[in-house]
Design an enzyme around this catalytic site. Structure first.
Site, PDB file in Angstrom:
ATOM      1  N   ASN A 173      20.439   7.400 -17.601  1.00  0.00           N
ATOM      2  CA  ASN A 173      21.043   7.558 -17.229  1.00  0.00           C
ATOM      3  C   ASN A 173      22.474   7.973 -18.382  1.00  0.00           C
ATOM      4  O   ASN A 173      23.196   6.729 -18.183  1.00  0.00           O
ATOM      5  CB  ASN A 173      21.608   6.704 -16.165  1.00  0.00           C
ATOM      6  CG  ASN A 173      22.598   6.881 -14.962  1.00  0.00           C
ATOM      7  OD1 ASN A 173      23.917   8.386 -14.633  1.00  0.00           O
ATOM      8  ND2 ASN A 173      23.068   6.137 -14.872  1.00  0.00           N
ATOM      9  N   TRP A 174      22.997   8.981 -18.567  1.00  0.00           N
ATOM     10  CA  TRP A 174      24.186   9.405 -19.460  1.00  0.00           C
ATOM     11  C   TRP A 174      25.508   9.002 -18.831  1.00  0.00           C
ATOM     12  O   TRP A 174      26.824   8.971 -19.814  1.00  0.00           O
ATOM     13  CB  TRP A 174      24.024  10.870 -20.170  1.00  0.00           C
ATOM     14  CG  TRP A 174      23.006  10.635 -20.665  1.00  0.00           C
ATOM     15  CD1 TRP A 174      21.826   9.553 -21.888  1.00  0.00           C
ATOM     16  CD2 TRP A 174      22.418  12.204 -21.906  1.00  0.00           C
ATOM     17  NE1 TRP A 174      21.496   9.983 -22.686  1.00  0.00           N
ATOM     18  CE2 TRP A 174      21.682  11.283 -22.777  1.00  0.00           C
ATOM     19  CE3 TRP A 174      23.425  13.537 -21.751  1.00  0.00           C
ATOM     20  CZ2 TRP A 174      20.509  12.595 -23.718  1.00  0.00           C
ATOM     21  CZ3 TRP A 174      22.954  13.854 -22.512  1.00  0.00           C
ATOM     22  CH2 TRP A 174      20.983  13.240 -23.348  1.00  0.00           C
ATOM     23  N   LYS A 175      25.727   9.262 -17.769  1.00  0.00           N
ATOM     24  CA  LYS A 175      26.640   9.135 -16.868  1.00  0.00           C
ATOM     25  C   LYS A 175      28.084   9.725 -17.449  1.00  0.00           C
ATOM     26  O   LYS A 175      27.531  11.025 -17.465  1.00  0.00           O
ATOM     27  CB  LYS A 175      27.561   7.292 -16.592  1.00  0.00           C
ATOM     28  CG  LYS A 175      26.088   6.303 -16.227  1.00  0.00           C
ATOM     29  CD  LYS A 175      26.912   4.950 -16.077  1.00  0.00           C
ATOM     30  CE  LYS A 175      25.593   4.251 -15.863  1.00  0.00           C
ATOM     31  NZ  LYS A 175      26.134   2.512 -15.930  1.00  0.00           N
TER      32      LYS A 175
ATOM     33  N   HIS B 232      23.684   5.395  -6.457  1.00  0.00           N
ATOM     34  CA  HIS B 232      23.899   4.690  -8.207  1.00  0.00           C
ATOM     35  C   HIS B 232      25.091   3.809  -7.739  1.00  0.00           C
ATOM     36  O   HIS B 232      26.218   4.654  -6.548  1.00  0.00           O
ATOM     37  CB  HIS B 232      24.460   4.799  -9.198  1.00  0.00           C
ATOM     38  CG  HIS B 232      24.683   4.399 -10.015  1.00  0.00           C
ATOM     39  ND1 HIS B 232      25.344   3.636 -10.679  1.00  0.00           N
ATOM     40  CD2 HIS B 232      23.416   4.120 -11.428  1.00  0.00           C
ATOM     41  CE1 HIS B 232      25.746   2.901 -11.573  1.00  0.00           C
ATOM     42  NE2 HIS B 232      24.140   3.362 -12.288  1.00  0.00           N
TER      43      HIS B 232
ATOM     44  N   GLU C  76      27.489   2.534  -9.060  1.00  0.00           N
ATOM     45  CA  GLU C  76      28.484   3.576  -9.482  1.00  0.00           C
ATOM     46  C   GLU C  76      29.958   4.545  -8.251  1.00  0.00           C
ATOM     47  O   GLU C  76      31.257   4.807  -8.211  1.00  0.00           O
ATOM     48  CB  GLU C  76      29.478   4.173 -10.534  1.00  0.00           C
ATOM     49  CG  GLU C  76      28.814   2.445 -11.729  1.00  0.00           C
ATOM     50  CD  GLU C  76      28.292   3.266 -13.124  1.00  0.00           C
ATOM     51  OE1 GLU C  76      28.434   4.258 -13.292  1.00  0.00           O
ATOM     52  OE2 GLU C  76      28.048   2.132 -13.538  1.00  0.00           O
TER      53      GLU C  76
ATOM     54  N   GLU D  91      18.671  -1.963  -8.893  1.00  0.00           N
ATOM     55  CA  GLU D  91      19.827  -2.292 -10.113  1.00  0.00           C
ATOM     56  C   GLU D  91      20.772  -3.535  -9.682  1.00  0.00           C
ATOM     57  O   GLU D  91      21.721  -3.149  -9.238  1.00  0.00           O
ATOM     58  CB  GLU D  91      21.113  -1.171 -10.653  1.00  0.00           C
ATOM     59  CG  GLU D  91      20.058   0.594 -10.698  1.00  0.00           C
ATOM     60  CD  GLU D  91      20.645   0.767 -12.238  1.00  0.00           C
ATOM     61  OE1 GLU D  91      20.576   0.965 -13.181  1.00  0.00           O
ATOM     62  OE2 GLU D  91      21.526   1.510 -11.476  1.00  0.00           O
TER      63      GLU D  91
ATOM     64  N   GLY E 147      26.251  -2.318 -17.703  1.00  0.00           N
ATOM     65  CA  GLY E 147      26.881  -2.445 -18.633  1.00  0.00           C
ATOM     66  C   GLY E 147      27.416  -3.527 -19.168  1.00  0.00           C
ATOM     67  O   GLY E 147      28.578  -3.632 -19.895  1.00  0.00           O
TER      68      GLY E 147
ATOM     69  N   SER F 271      21.642  -3.387 -18.595  1.00  0.00           N
ATOM     70  CA  SER F 271      21.206  -3.858 -19.345  1.00  0.00           C
ATOM     71  C   SER F 271      19.494  -3.612 -20.484  1.00  0.00           C
ATOM     72  O   SER F 271      19.302  -4.750 -20.700  1.00  0.00           O
ATOM     73  CB  SER F 271      21.767  -5.176 -19.560  1.00  0.00           C
ATOM     74  OG  SER F 271      23.367  -4.651 -19.495  1.00  0.00           O
TER      75      SER F 271
ATOM     76  N   GLY G 283      21.135   2.529 -19.404  1.00  0.00           N
ATOM     77  CA  GLY G 283      22.284   4.060 -19.527  1.00  0.00           C
ATOM     78  C   GLY G 283      22.490   3.423 -21.182  1.00  0.00           C
ATOM     79  O   GLY G 283      22.485   4.341 -21.760  1.00  0.00           O
ATOM     80  N   GLY G 284      23.398   2.430 -21.387  1.00  0.00           N
ATOM     81  CA  GLY G 284      23.805   2.425 -22.842  1.00  0.00           C
ATOM     82  C   GLY G 284      22.718   2.720 -23.962  1.00  0.00           C
ATOM     83  O   GLY G 284      22.972   3.415 -24.665  1.00  0.00           O
TER      84      GLY G 284
END
Ligand code: 13P
Length: 253
Positions: free
Chosen positions: A9-11, A95, A97, A167, A173, A213, A234-235
């Protein structure tokens, strides 16, 4: 045996050039999709180009959100019909967010799941608890409620092909991963929810990812657990090198 699925997920990261560079860079290195489903959920603006490049190899492209209507006066939104028209395979729905910053509700997520299915887009349905909820001991209740709401109205055959993602919000993150045991326990509770709503065959078929993470250093331990069938990342999905390591670990799990 459920095939692992690793979704990046590149956000809201990467310029267009960086996105192309990434996908071209992994081109010869993505493992066969006999062993792992590899997905990148990119900013909407890049989807058609990435779909085109990735059609040459076994990388699926997904969106990070969408509206539930096919068209209409919804400035700035992207519809399921539009995503389907550029051959997007997956969409992340619900998600945390999106729920937190854009007021996405369980009801809207349920409508979005229906819209995704109507266009043969696989929904990756997210759920997860806040730190406060974890500390209050209401984690399983929270995720069961979110999943039950998202799945309302679908039959077992439809649910089998969905992807669910656990999640924990406090692990996103932050560098804090849930322990593999804790993650497995909640993924198991999600599977039990699906069994209660449908049947054991459906619960055994549906894939459940862990996210929060995830990185090359902890993926193996997570995937070794009974109820964890992949990761929503993500990261660590932003660099080709670490993304490929996650795919390798999943292909060999
Ligand atoms: P991180 O892997 O950066 O913690 O993000 C998790 C996530 O939100 C994926 O959807």
């Amino acid at each position: 045996m459920r095939k692992p699925i690793i979704a990046g997920n590149w956000k809201m990261y990467k310029t267009f050039d960086e996105a192309i560079q990434f996908v071209e860079g992994v081109q010869d290195k993505v493992p066969s999709n006999d062993n792992v489903d590899a997905v990148i959920c990119a900013p909407a603006l890049y989807l058609p180009t990435l779909v085109q490049i990735a059609s040459e190899f076994e990388l699926a492209i997904g969106a990070q959100t969408m509206h539930y209507e096919n068209e209409g006066a919804f400035t700035g939104e992207i519809s399921p019909a539009q995503l389907a028209s550029v051959a997007v395979d997956y969409v992340i729905l619900g998600h945390s967010e999106r729920r937190e910053y854009y007021n996405e509700t369980d009801e809207a997520i349920n409508k979005k799941v229906a819209a995704a299915l109507a266009h043969n887009i696989v929904p990756i349905i997210c759920c997860g608890e806040t730190l406060q909820e974890r500390e209050a001991g209401t984690t399983e209740q929270k995720v069961a409620g979110q999943i039950t709401a998202a799945l309302a109205g679908f039959d077992a055959q439809q649910v089998e092909h969905m992807v669910l993602a656990y999640e924990p919000i406090w692990a996103i993150g932050t560098g804090k991963t849930a322990t593999a045991e804790d993650a497995n326990q909640v993924c198991g509770a999600i599977r039990a929810t699906v069994e209660k709503l449908y049947d054991s065959a459906t619960a055994q078929a549906v894939r459940i990812q862990y996210g929060g993470s995830v990185k090359p250093e902890n993926i193996e331990e997570l995937l070794a657990k009974e109820h964890i069938d992949g990761a929503l990342v993500g990261g660590a999905s932003l660099q080709a090198e670490s993304y490929l390591k996650l795919l390798e670990a999943a292909a060999n799990a």
